[in-house]
Motif scaffolding. Structure first.
Motif, PDB file in Angstrom:
ATOM      1  N   ARG A 183     -14.177   3.996   0.646  1.00 43.39           N
ATOM      2  CA  ARG A 183     -13.129   3.321  -0.134  1.00 43.39           C
ATOM      3  C   ARG A 183     -11.779   3.530   0.550  1.00 43.39           C
ATOM      4  O   ARG A 183     -11.449   4.623   1.011  1.00 43.39           O
ATOM      5  CB  ARG A 183     -13.088   3.893  -1.560  1.00 43.39           C
ATOM      6  CG  ARG A 183     -12.020   3.297  -2.498  1.00 43.39           C
ATOM      7  CD  ARG A 183     -12.473   1.998  -3.075  1.00 43.39           C
ATOM      8  NE  ARG A 183     -11.488   1.389  -3.972  1.00 43.39           N
ATOM      9  CZ  ARG A 183     -11.518   1.467  -5.306  1.00 43.39           C
ATOM     10  NH1 ARG A 183     -12.482   2.160  -5.904  1.00 43.39           N
ATOM     11  NH2 ARG A 183     -10.615   0.844  -6.029  1.00 43.39           N
ATOM     12  N   ASP A 184     -10.988   2.468   0.607  1.00 39.74           N
ATOM     13  CA  ASP A 184      -9.630   2.594   1.142  1.00 39.74           C
ATOM     14  C   ASP A 184      -8.880   3.616   0.296  1.00 39.74           C
ATOM     15  O   ASP A 184      -8.852   3.501  -0.940  1.00 39.74           O
ATOM     16  CB  ASP A 184      -8.922   1.238   1.092  1.00 39.74           C
ATOM     17  CG  ASP A 184      -7.638   1.226   1.909  1.00 39.74           C
ATOM     18  OD1 ASP A 184      -6.724   2.015   1.577  1.00 39.74           O
ATOM     19  OD2 ASP A 184      -7.536   0.430   2.860  1.00 39.74           O
ATOM     20  N   PRO A 185      -8.271   4.634   0.901  1.00 41.48           N
ATOM     21  CA  PRO A 185      -7.658   5.718   0.108  1.00 41.48           C
ATOM     22  C   PRO A 185      -6.328   5.338  -0.537  1.00 41.48           C
ATOM     23  O   PRO A 185      -5.858   6.034  -1.446  1.00 41.48           O
ATOM     24  CB  PRO A 185      -7.449   6.825   1.143  1.00 41.48           C
ATOM     25  CG  PRO A 185      -7.267   6.087   2.442  1.00 41.48           C
ATOM     26  CD  PRO A 185      -8.183   4.892   2.356  1.00 41.48           C
ATOM     27  N   ASP A 186      -5.707   4.264  -0.067  1.00 42.43           N
ATOM     28  CA  ASP A 186      -4.364   3.935  -0.547  1.00 42.43           C
ATOM     29  C   ASP A 186      -4.393   3.365  -1.964  1.00 42.43           C
ATOM     30  O   ASP A 186      -5.402   2.827  -2.425  1.00 42.43           O
ATOM     31  CB  ASP A 186      -3.686   2.924   0.379  1.00 42.43           C
ATOM     32  CG  ASP A 186      -3.400   3.498   1.752  1.00 42.43           C
ATOM     33  OD1 ASP A 186      -3.540   4.733   1.918  1.00 42.43           O
ATOM     34  OD2 ASP A 186      -3.025   2.724   2.652  1.00 42.43           O
ATOM     35  N   VAL A 187      -3.229   3.484  -2.636  1.00 47.54           N
ATOM     36  CA  VAL A 187      -3.046   2.842  -3.934  1.00 47.54           C
ATOM     37  C   VAL A 187      -2.000   1.749  -3.786  1.00 47.54           C
ATOM     38  O   VAL A 187      -1.287   1.672  -2.782  1.00 47.54           O
ATOM     39  CB  VAL A 187      -2.610   3.846  -5.028  1.00 47.54           C
ATOM     40  CG1 VAL A 187      -3.644   4.935  -5.202  1.00 47.54           C
ATOM     41  CG2 VAL A 187      -1.231   4.427  -4.729  1.00 47.54           C
ATOM     42  N   LEU A 188      -1.912   0.904  -4.789  1.00 45.87           N
ATOM     43  CA  LEU A 188      -0.960  -0.203  -4.752  1.00 45.87           C
ATOM     44  C   LEU A 188       0.422   0.252  -5.194  1.00 45.87           C
ATOM     45  O   LEU A 188       0.576   1.137  -6.052  1.00 45.87           O
ATOM     46  CB  LEU A 188      -1.430  -1.338  -5.665  1.00 45.87           C
ATOM     47  CG  LEU A 188      -2.616  -2.136  -5.140  1.00 45.87           C
ATOM     48  CD1 LEU A 188      -3.239  -2.962  -6.253  1.00 45.87           C
ATOM     49  CD2 LEU A 188      -2.191  -3.029  -3.983  1.00 45.87           C
ATOM     50  N   ASP A 189       1.409  -0.365  -4.592  1.00 39.60           N
ATOM     51  CA  ASP A 189       2.791  -0.187  -5.014  1.00 39.60           C
ATOM     52  C   ASP A 189       2.876  -0.366  -6.532  1.00 39.60           C
ATOM     53  O   ASP A 189       2.288  -1.293  -7.102  1.00 39.60           O
ATOM     54  CB  ASP A 189       3.641  -1.244  -4.292  1.00 39.60           C
ATOM     55  CG  ASP A 189       5.100  -1.221  -4.685  1.00 39.60           C
ATOM     56  OD1 ASP A 189       5.537  -0.285  -5.379  1.00 39.60           O
ATOM     57  OD2 ASP A 189       5.822  -2.155  -4.278  1.00 39.60           O
ATOM     58  N   THR A 190       3.605   0.522  -7.198  1.00 39.59           N
ATOM     59  CA  THR A 190       3.770   0.427  -8.647  1.00 39.59           C
ATOM     60  C   THR A 190       4.251  -0.961  -9.072  1.00 39.59           C
ATOM     61  O   THR A 190       3.842  -1.491 -10.113  1.00 39.59           O
ATOM     62  CB  THR A 190       4.779   1.489  -9.130  1.00 39.59           C
ATOM     63  OG1 THR A 190       4.251   2.788  -8.867  1.00 39.59           O
ATOM     64  CG2 THR A 190       5.065   1.353 -10.611  1.00 39.59           C
ATOM     65  N   TRP A 191       5.117  -1.563  -8.259  1.00 39.42           N
ATOM     66  CA  TRP A 191       5.685  -2.862  -8.629  1.00 39.42           C
ATOM     67  C   TRP A 191       4.648  -3.983  -8.562  1.00 39.42           C
ATOM     68  O   TRP A 191       4.880  -5.070  -9.103  1.00 39.42           O
ATOM     69  CB  TRP A 191       6.883  -3.183  -7.733  1.00 39.42           C
ATOM     70  CG  TRP A 191       8.014  -2.222  -7.926  1.00 39.42           C
ATOM     71  CD1 TRP A 191       8.373  -1.205  -7.097  1.00 39.42           C
ATOM     72  CD2 TRP A 191       8.922  -2.168  -9.036  1.00 39.42           C
ATOM     73  NE1 TRP A 191       9.446  -0.524  -7.610  1.00 39.42           N
ATOM     74  CE2 TRP A 191       9.806  -1.093  -8.801  1.00 39.42           C
ATOM     75  CE3 TRP A 191       9.060  -2.924 -10.201  1.00 39.42           C
ATOM     76  CZ2 TRP A 191      10.827  -0.757  -9.694  1.00 39.42           C
ATOM     77  CZ3 TRP A 191      10.083  -2.589 -11.094  1.00 39.42           C
ATOM     78  CH2 TRP A 191      10.949  -1.515 -10.829  1.00 39.42           C
ATOM     79  N   SER A 225       0.842  -1.203   0.000  1.00 38.49           N
ATOM     80  CA  SER A 225       0.000   0.000   0.000  1.00 38.49           C
ATOM     81  C   SER A 225       0.874   1.249   0.000  1.00 38.49           C
ATOM     82  O   SER A 225       1.934   1.285   0.607  1.00 38.49           O
ATOM     83  CB  SER A 225      -0.925   0.006   1.214  1.00 38.49           C
ATOM     84  OG  SER A 225      -0.226  -0.318   2.398  1.00 38.49           O
ATOM     85  N   ARG A 226       0.403   2.262  -0.718  1.00 33.08           N
ATOM     86  CA  ARG A 226       1.104   3.538  -0.798  1.00 33.08           C
ATOM     87  C   ARG A 226       0.093   4.651  -0.575  1.00 33.08           C
ATOM     88  O   ARG A 226      -1.021   4.616  -1.099  1.00 33.08           O
ATOM     89  CB  ARG A 226       1.774   3.715  -2.172  1.00 33.08           C
ATOM     90  CG  ARG A 226       2.830   2.668  -2.494  1.00 33.08           C
ATOM     91  CD  ARG A 226       4.063   2.823  -1.617  1.00 33.08           C
ATOM     92  NE  ARG A 226       5.075   1.836  -1.936  1.00 33.08           N
ATOM     93  CZ  ARG A 226       5.160   0.639  -1.362  1.00 33.08           C
ATOM     94  NH1 ARG A 226       4.264   0.276  -0.450  1.00 33.08           N
ATOM     95  NH2 ARG A 226       6.121  -0.196  -1.693  1.00 33.08           N
ATOM     96  N   GLN A 227       0.516   5.655   0.172  1.00 28.05           N
ATOM     97  CA  GLN A 227      -0.383   6.755   0.520  1.00 28.05           C
ATOM     98  C   GLN A 227      -0.293   7.831  -0.562  1.00 28.05           C
ATOM     99  O   GLN A 227       0.139   8.963  -0.339  1.00 28.05           O
ATOM    100  CB  GLN A 227      -0.031   7.296   1.898  1.00 28.05           C
ATOM    101  CG  GLN A 227      -0.424   6.359   3.034  1.00 28.05           C
ATOM    102  CD  GLN A 227       0.300   5.006   3.003  1.00 28.05           C
ATOM    103  OE1 GLN A 227       1.519   4.957   2.940  1.00 28.05           O
ATOM    104  NE2 GLN A 227      -0.458   3.912   3.064  1.00 28.05           N
TER     105      GLN A 227
END
Length: 886
Positions: free
Chosen positions: A447-455, A408-410
């Motif tokens: 909705r969970d605000p985080d996005v996924l790690d690019t990798w 997870s990335r903020q």
């Protein structure tokens, strides 16, 4: 495509490259067809960041991939080179945020939806820069299949993988210590943290014991600003110094708060004072201690790197500013016992180089132990192999000691995690479809605000780009891919994760071979960086020297296990090679007569043609073997020396008497032979030098009729062999080199004509010498060349060169003073011996090898090897002079 005008004086790369590339692409030559026959050969491009511009790493990466793609097309494989770009979460968000700041705005001012729209707008305007630049290099990607890690299909694949892993219990969410970048305001995976040596300070701080006659405890820390998050002081239970302190209460300086003194064997009795401040919210090991001893976790530092309200009067200060002010306060109040200098490794963000802060926060993780074990076994079993093989050890070292992956990335730019949290009952819902209400209580969802790690999305690249989760024709035909070409710096970031995901979701490793190339450094062996001012822009090199010369340079330097030292001189040298090829082709095409390429070329007749056709077969076999084994530098070396030394310097000279002679049948046969040879040479060179070879192919009579583009023509193989012809021409080359070497070794001036004698018992060689002696005299700078009579002894003053077929004697009387030359060689040998001894001693010194810059040590090794080679050659020459009576 219309035939260009006759050959110019030299190859105009600036005019040809864009024209040829546009024609290739518009003609569909790069496109793969899953219904076409042929063994699949598949490469997926390591997707460059959408924010990027072409740098040397890309140039090397894409050149090697293009060489393989073009070669495999030419040997009849169903070749797919699939391109695309990566959305590059942190990097792209930072670029757009800087643009907003320049406008006096911010992402917070826009809000999430408007900010993401702005990023998509930026991507539309600037995101294709890197793709256009790859075309400049000549990359023959199938652009009809170009993908983006956030396009609709890949986004669907990402969601499917996330939900499936969650359903399988392999994704979980929880409060854990992660690496936090206060500048980017996001968590980082362990691999996204780089470590740099920092000159720091170790602070010895006194913690008074409350309500006891015991002395104060002194703890050592590099981060006094975190003491506001202290919830214990720990000592080792085996440490006799502190056994009486266990169970007491210690006062945390500047806080007025007391914390327990606990015992735990984790504490290192040798570090600092042997007493450890425990800050569960800001250190991963302290967090584990906190879990073990049921300690509270107090956040002393906020996400922006400023101190939290728990810091009282220091709240709101930047962490480093707070450190300075707290140090002064600790000293003034008698809590600071001493400060010692300390050099230690400090974690920094891989993107912005900000010092990373361990931070307790809710994050999403992938359980990697079972995934990694299967990925490691795939390499151990040989299903996937690394080239060079030693990189497998690096891969195993990480896979066998892997930690769970924080995904997870903020951030706001990226794949938003498909999870919703219920405001009413607190349940979390993970779903393939967007959710509007809680399925447990019917309450509102957030909705969970985080996005996924690019990798995370990049890890799916080999199969998501082929249409997965749909079972497409491309997926069935082209997965698993054949080879991956990449740098060693992303073995962990990308290669390992693709292995884990490919095996888990496709049941097969995503590629058979992982080719790890070296780093591109400057001419002195230093890493390129803006701060050093030694960054080389590939596009400027292409503008100046052409893509062919640049690509050939990268190929020539891409040896297994050694970094690439790129220099302008080397690129310019291979630019001369392009011109050499152009001029040789011009000579052939000017004298080709009525000859044209055909499907069934006539057998070679003359000795030079039989020799060259036989050598071409051998060279083709060597180049095929080198490409099949990914020895790119050997490909370039083999082709360079064959084209320059054998085709240009020997063959074209050997056939001139035939071309300009009166024997019309012989001339006609040689015209057909040289055209056939030029065709084969162009096809051998095409994967490395695509533009000049295509331009020349279009000029060859009959070439475009056989194949509209050279990239669709067959790669040469062994079709003719004549060992006798090879022996005869090899003999002439031996004689010439022997005379040239003697002239160089013994310092004979070029204006002095030598008179070598040749001793051989083979009639065919004697006949070749008689026929081609006029050319040899010209090449070796001799006034005569004589076949030695049987039984004649070598003249005393002659240098000797021995070969399997006989000997060459080079009389030196009257050309040099033997004694003077012997003295010169002896003096140079003595100097070399001294320098060799010094270099050997230096390389035998562990301090030098371990502490000197890597490029300096490598330079010393290279210099030593060169000196040893020179010393051996001089010793042979000196021994020969002594035999002559010097």
């Amino acid at each position: 495509m219309t035939t260009p005008e006759p050959l110019d004086k030299s190859f105009n790369h600036q005019a040809a490259e864009a024209r040829l590339y546009q024609w290739w692409e518009q003609s569909g030559f790069f496109k793969a067809d899953p219904d076409a026959p042929g063994q699949p050969f598949v490469i997926v491009i390591p997707p460059p960041n959408v924010t990027g511009n072409l740098h040397m790493g890309h140039a090397l990466d894409e050149t090697l991939q293009d060489i393989l793609a073009r070669y495999h097309r030419m040997i009849g494989h169903n070749t797919l080179w699939l391109p695309g770009t990566d959305h590059a979460g942190i990097a792209t968000q930072n670029v757009v945020e800087r643009a907003l700041a320049a406008e006096g705005s911010s992402r917070e001012a826009l809000g999430r939806d408007k900010f993401v729209e702005r990023v998509w707008q930026w991507k539309k305007e600037y995101g294709d820069n890197i793709v256009r630049q790859l075309r400049r290099l000549g990359a023959s990607c199938d652009w009809s299949r170009e993908r983006f890690t956030m396009d609709e299909g890949l986004s669907r694949a990402v969601r499917e993988v996330f939900v499936t892993l969650y359903e399988q219990g392999l994704i979980y969410r929880g409060h854990y210590i992660t690496n936090w970048c206060p500048r980017c305001r996001t968590a980082l995976a362990d691999l996204e943290v780089e470590h740099e040596d920092h000159k720091d300070q170790l602070y010895y701080i006194t913690y008074p014991i409350v309500g006891s006659d015991l002395d104060s405890l002194v703890v050592a820390t590099t981060r006094p600003e975190t003491l506001f998050g202290d919830t214990a002081v720990a000592v080792n239970p085996a440490d006799a110094r502190y056994q009486a302190f266990v169970g007491q209460q210690a006062l945390v300086p500047l806080t007025g708060r007391a914390v327990p003194v606990i015992a735990d064997s984790y504490v290192d009795m040798e570090f600092g004072t042997g007493a450890l401040k425990v800050t569960p919210a800001h250190d991963p090991n302290d967090y584990k201690l906190g879990q073990t001893h049921n300690l509270p976790a107090i956040r002393a530092i906020e996400d922006d790197g400023r101190l939290s309200p728990a810091a009282g009067d220091y709240a709101g200060l930047d962490r480093f500013e707070a450190r300075r002010e707290m140090t002064a306060a600790l000293e003034a109040k008698g809590y600071l016992k001493k400060i010692e200098p300390l050099t230690h490794a400090v974690g920094v963000c891989y993107r912005c180089k900000t010092v990373v802060e361990p931070n307790l926060s809710p994050q999403w993780f992938v359980k990697t132990e079972t995934l990694a074990a299967r990925a490691a076994q795939a390499v151990r079993s040989g299903a996937t192999s690394f080239v060079p093989q030693n990189w497998e050890n690096t891969y195993f070292a990480w896979m066998d000691n892997i930690r769970d992956w924080c995904i997870s990335r903020q951030l706001w730019w990226g794949h938003q995690i498909p999870a919703w949290h219920c405001r009413e009952c607190g349940q979390t819902v993970v779903s393939r479809e967007d959710q509007l209400a809680c399925p447990y209580c019917g309450g509102d969802l957030e909705r969970d605000p985080d996005v996924l790690d690019t990798w995370f999305s990049s890890a799916l690249w080999p199969f998501s780009t082929l249409g997965w989760p749909d079972q497409t024709k491309d997926l069935a035909r082209y997965y698993p891919t054949t080879a991956l070409v990449t740098g060693h710096d992303i073995i962990f970031f990308w290669v390992a994760r693709m292995m884990m995901m490919g095996l888990h979701f496709m049941g097969q490793a995503p590629f058979k071979t992982v080719i790890i190339h070296a780093l591109v450094k400057d001419a002195e062996g230093r890493k390129m960086s803006k701060s050093k001012g030694n960054v080389v822009d590939p596009l400027l090199v292409i503008d100046r020297c052409g893509a062919d010369a640049f690509r050939f340079t990268l190929c020539a330097l891409a040896g297994h296990g050694r970094d690439i030292r790129l220099s302008d001189d080397r690129i310019a040298g291979y630019g001369k090679f392009v011109n050499k090829l152009w001029n040789a082709a011009k000579l052939v095409l000017t004298n080709v007569g009525e000859a044209a390429l055909t499907d069934s070329p006539p057998a070679p007749v003359s000795l030079p043609d039989r020799w060259l056709q036989s050598r071409l077969g051998q060279v083709a076999a060597q180049v095929r073997a080198h490409l099949d084994e990914f020895y790119f530098d050997r490909v370039a070396d083999t082709l360079y020396h064959f084209v320059w030394d054998e085709f240009c310097d020997w063959y074209l000279e050997l056939i001139k008497p035939i071309l300009y002679g009166d024997d019309l049948p012989a001339r006609s046969a040689t015209q057909a032979g040289m055209l056939q040879s030029l065709s084969a040479i162009l096809r051998l060179l095409h994967p490395v030098m695509p533009f000049v070879t295509e331009e020349l192919w279009q000029k060859i009579p009959g070439g475009p009729a056989l194949s509209p583009s050279i990239m669709l023509a067959a790669f040469p193989g062994q079709v003719f062999e004549d060992r006798s012809a090879e022996a005869s021409i090899g003999f002439l080359m031996d004689v010439t080199r022997a005379v040239r070497s003697a002239r160089a070794d013994f310092g004979v001036p070029l204006n002095q004509k030598l008179a070598p004698l040749v001793k051989t018992a083979e009639p065919a060689l004697a006949a070749a010498l008689a026929e081609y002696s006029p050319l040899l005299l010209k090449l070796m700078g001799a006034e005569s060349i004589t076949l030695s009579e049987a039984g004649l002894a070598k003249p005393l003053d002659a240098a000797l060169a021995a070969f399997p077929w006989g000997e060459v004697w080079i009389p030196l009387a009257g050309h040099i003073d033997l004694a003077e030359e012997a003295g010169r060689l002896a003096k140079e040998l003595a100097t070399l011996a001294r320098d060799i001894k010094a270099a050997t001693a230096k390389l035998g010194n562990p301090d030098y090898v371990g502490k000197a810059p890597e490029e300096i040590v490598e330079e010393t090794r290279d210099r030593l090897a060169a000196m040893e080679t020179r010393s051996q050659a001089l010793s042979r020459s000196l021994d020969m002079l002594k035999e002559m009576g010097a």
